[in-house]
Design a protein around this motif. Structure first.
Motif: not given
Length: 228
Positions: A23-29, A32-36, A42-46, A83-87
């Motif tokens: 998983y990658k952390l998107f900490k700001t905004g 905030p979430c971890f995404i694989y 893609a898997i997300k927990i926010g 974009e298939k990055k954070r969203h």
């Protein structure tokens, strides 16, 4: 404690667990979430941080791009999802675990307890959900179980599985086609009736566009092989 301090403690505690899982952390905004994200999954927990002092976290959502690429091609959702990055548009969501979950977070000790609660979900019910619904035919199996009980596929209050609102109907038909579902024609007729309702007129053009694509979707899964 400031929100920044809370985020630092929470994400430092969870990174050790989730980073090793990819998983990658998107900490700001504000989201905030971890995404694989790898290949077609893609898997997300926010997480949400509230001024009253508590923190909530979501259940897992899984994006299957074998499904969502067709949804994105309808151009209903913002281009940011392409974009298939954070969203990522989720295909299924762990409604049965009754998230979002929350805990008091006014002290470091309370946050540490919350971290253990999150880890318990990640390694317990959350992992069970991922193990089952990373496999698309298991989604269809759950859809059929819901149909038999006259429960909508996306009914979050009654054990639904699909994410979204009316776009969940699109997902259901795409999944049905991908799995060579013998009951596809029944599902199509059922969803045709849904989009004949006058209050869903805004969705109708996107549904008509999808119906042109559905016959071109080639089955990819053998329904005789169902992962437990």
């Amino acid at each position: 404690m400031t929100s920044v301090e809370k985020r630092n403690i929470l994400f430092e505690g969870l990174t050790a667990v989730l980073k090793q899982k990819g998983y990658k952390l998107f900490k700001t905004g504000g989201d905030p979430c971890f995404i694989y994200f790898e290949d077609k999954i893609a898997i997300k927990i926010g997480f949400s941080f509230f001024k009253i002092g508590n923190i909530t976290f979501s259940s897992f959502g899984i994006t299957h791009y074998e499904v969502e690429d067709y949804i994105l091609d309808l151009n209903y959702f913002q281009d940011i999802f392409k974009e298939k990055k954070r969203h990522h548009l989720p295909t299924v969501y762990d409604w049965t675990s009754k998230g979002p979950f929350g805990f008091n977070a006014n002290t470091p000790e309370e946050i540490e307890k919350g971290i253990e609660q999150i880890k318990s979900y990640i390694n317990g019910d959350g992992q069970a959900f991922l193990d089952k619904y990373m496999y698309i035919p298991n989604i269809l199996k759950r859809m059929d179980e819901l149909e038999a009980k006259n429960i909508d596929w996306q009914d979050r209050n009654n054990g639904g599985i699909l994410a979204g609102t009316l776009d969940a109907e699109f997902r259901g038909l795409i999944i049905s086609k991908l799995c060579n579902d013998p009951n596809y024609d029944f599902k199509l007729a059922m969803i045709n009736e849904v989009f004949e309702k006058s209050n869903y007129a805004d969705w109708k053009p996107y549904y008509e566009k999808l119906k042109l694509v559905l016959p071109t979707i080639e089955p990819k899964y053998n329904l005789g092989v169902i992962n437990s």
